[in-house]
Design an enzyme around this catalytic site. Structure first.
Site, mmCIF file in Angstrom:
data_model
loop_
_atom_site.group_PDB
_atom_site.id
_atom_site.type_symbol
_atom_site.label_atom_id
_atom_site.label_comp_id
_atom_site.label_asym_id
_atom_site.label_seq_id
_atom_site.Cartn_x
_atom_site.Cartn_y
_atom_site.Cartn_z
ATOM 1 N N ARG A 215 0.818 -1.216 0.000
ATOM 2 C CA ARG A 215 0.000 0.000 0.000
ATOM 3 C C ARG A 215 0.851 1.266 0.000
ATOM 4 N NH1 ARG A 215 -1.861 -3.398 3.722
ATOM 5 N NH2 ARG A 215 -0.821 -2.181 5.341
ATOM 6 N N ILE A 216 1.878 1.309 0.850
ATOM 7 C CA ILE A 216 2.705 2.520 0.930
ATOM 8 C C ILE A 216 3.575 2.656 -0.315
ATOM 9 C CG2 ILE A 216 4.523 3.694 2.222
ATOM 10 C CD1 ILE A 216 3.387 2.334 4.756
ATOM 11 N N GLY B 161 7.118 9.114 10.505
ATOM 12 C CA GLY B 161 6.559 9.190 9.162
ATOM 13 C C GLY B 161 5.051 9.054 9.125
ATOM 14 N N ALA B 162 4.503 8.273 10.038
ATOM 15 C CA ALA B 162 3.053 8.072 10.069
ATOM 16 C C ALA B 162 2.344 9.084 10.959
ATOM 17 C CB ALA B 162 2.739 6.664 10.562
ATOM 18 N N HIS C 148 11.073 8.182 13.790
ATOM 19 C CA HIS C 148 10.000 7.234 13.512
ATOM 20 C C HIS C 148 8.645 7.949 13.534
ATOM 21 C CE1 HIS C 148 8.911 2.672 13.795
ATOM 22 N NE2 HIS C 148 8.084 3.323 12.987
ATOM 23 N N ARG D 71 11.235 -0.144 8.393
ATOM 24 C CA ARG D 71 11.699 -0.744 9.633
ATOM 25 C C ARG D 71 13.220 -0.679 9.686
ATOM 26 N NH1 ARG D 71 7.429 0.155 10.904
ATOM 27 N NH2 ARG D 71 5.745 -1.165 11.680
ATOM 28 N N GLU E 10 16.225 1.475 17.864
ATOM 29 C CA GLU E 10 14.894 1.523 18.471
ATOM 30 C C GLU E 10 14.605 0.244 19.249
ATOM 31 O OE1 GLU E 10 11.642 3.174 15.903
ATOM 32 O OE2 GLU E 10 13.250 3.181 14.408
#
Length: 339
Positions: free
Chosen positions: A160-161, A295-296, A293, A241, A270
């Site tokens: 999807r991304i 981006g979303a 982290h 990731r 992380e």
């Protein structure tokens, strides 16, 4: 509708929008927001803190906390764990099933936000870099940038991304290459995306952007050998990731000029503190653009993922099944007490 009252939902995330909160309450849920500080995430909470917060919760909307077998064993009342996001490497899915609970992810909520972020990193690497820092130092000399226009962009992972990134690149007249273990040839023809093997993608791309899941066979997909296949003028972008990239190899490649730069939203440190010095060294490089982290994490993206997580919670509490694409573990047919 089969409602129970009260049905207690705990949210261990700082940003939970009023509309999603109102939706849960309209469905007979009593919602509590964990008291996290501005710099604290639920991934910083230890097991004892989580057990105390979740003691009487029927549902948990979670961000980055570790969902372990031991934690689940201490929460007999808990029925559903809803990730506000799509990655679930911190969720022990087998333990979820064995405990008779349900775990979900918020599929489709943040795709657009991450795709935008990947494009932003490409533009920042090619055109912005350390320009502001130089200007603050008094150096206003014009530095030549690089266009994204008509460049070759390699997308590793065309879910999807990745497809969202491909759609956005059409506006830059970019040539889009893609690597996927299971190519969708029909989509490629329709979207103007050319499927190639990973070696060719690395060799030909001006920008390589990663959108693959972290699995056993994708860990360190981009290692020292892969970086050496890239052009010295190319950029690597990772908004997926941290484990997809060997960060130590990337640091060495950037220091040696093997590639031109990197845009990083995720890091190995992380999940593994031993990589913290490597992360700090990467952040210090002028040819690295970095974000934590995030981006979303746009207002709109989080509103979408909040609502999807809330809808999954309500479905499970009502005895229904959330959308199949959102369910990562469903142990409701399992009876752990009889084993």
């Amino acid at each position: 509708m089969n409602r129970q009252s009260p049905r207690k939902v705990l949210v261990t995330q700082r940003f939970f929008d009023p509309d999603s909160l109102a939706y849960l309450r309209s469905q007979g849920c009593e919602v509590s927001i964990a008291p996290l500080s501005e710099r604290q995430g639920d991934g910083d909470l230890d097991e004892e803190q989580l057990l105390a917060l979740l003691a009487d919760a029927d549902a948990w909307i979670v961000g980055h906390a570790w969902v372990t077998a031991r934690l689940l064993a201490g929460l007999p009342r808990l029925k559903v764990i809803a990730r506000r996001g799509v990655g679930y490497e911190r969720v022990n899915v087998e333990a979820v099933r064995a405990s008779g609970k349900v775990a979900t992810i918020a599929v489709g909520g943040n795709d657009a936000s991450v795709a935008d972020h990947a494009i932003a990193m490409m533009l920042a690497l090619g055109r912005l870099g350390e320009a502001k820092a130089r200007m603050v130092r008094g150096d206003w000399a014009i530095a030549l940038g690089r266009d994204l226009y008509r460049k070759t962009v390699g997308i590793v992972g065309l879910g999807r991304i990745g497809r969202g990134v491909a759609r956005r690149l059409a506006g830059f007249d970019a040539e889009v290459l893609a690597y996927s273990p299971n190519p969708d040839w029909e989509y490629g023809l329709e979207a103007g995306v050319r499927f190639v093997d990973l070696d060719r993608l690395l060799c030909e791309s001006d920008y390589v952007t990663l959108h693959a899941p972290l699995l056993e066979d994708t860990r360190f997909l981009i290692d020292a050998a892969a970086l050496r296949r890239m052009k010295p003028t190319s950029y690597l972008i990772n908004t997926a990731r941290g484990g997809l990239v060997d960060d130590r190899a990337l640091l060495q490649a950037l220091q040696d000029g093997v590639i031109a730069g990197a845009g990083l939203d995720v890091f190995l440190s992380e999940n593994d503190p031993l990589y913290r010095p490597t992360t700090e060294a990467l952040l210090a490089l002028p040819n690295v653009v970095a974000t934590p982290h995030s981006g979303a994490s746009t207002h709109e993206g989080l509103q979408r993922t909040n609502l999807i997580a809330a809808q999954c919670v309500v479905a499970v509490l009502n005895g229904d099944t959330p959308p199949a694409s959102c369910v990562i573990a469903d142990g409701r047919g399992h009876f752990p007490s009889e084993e």
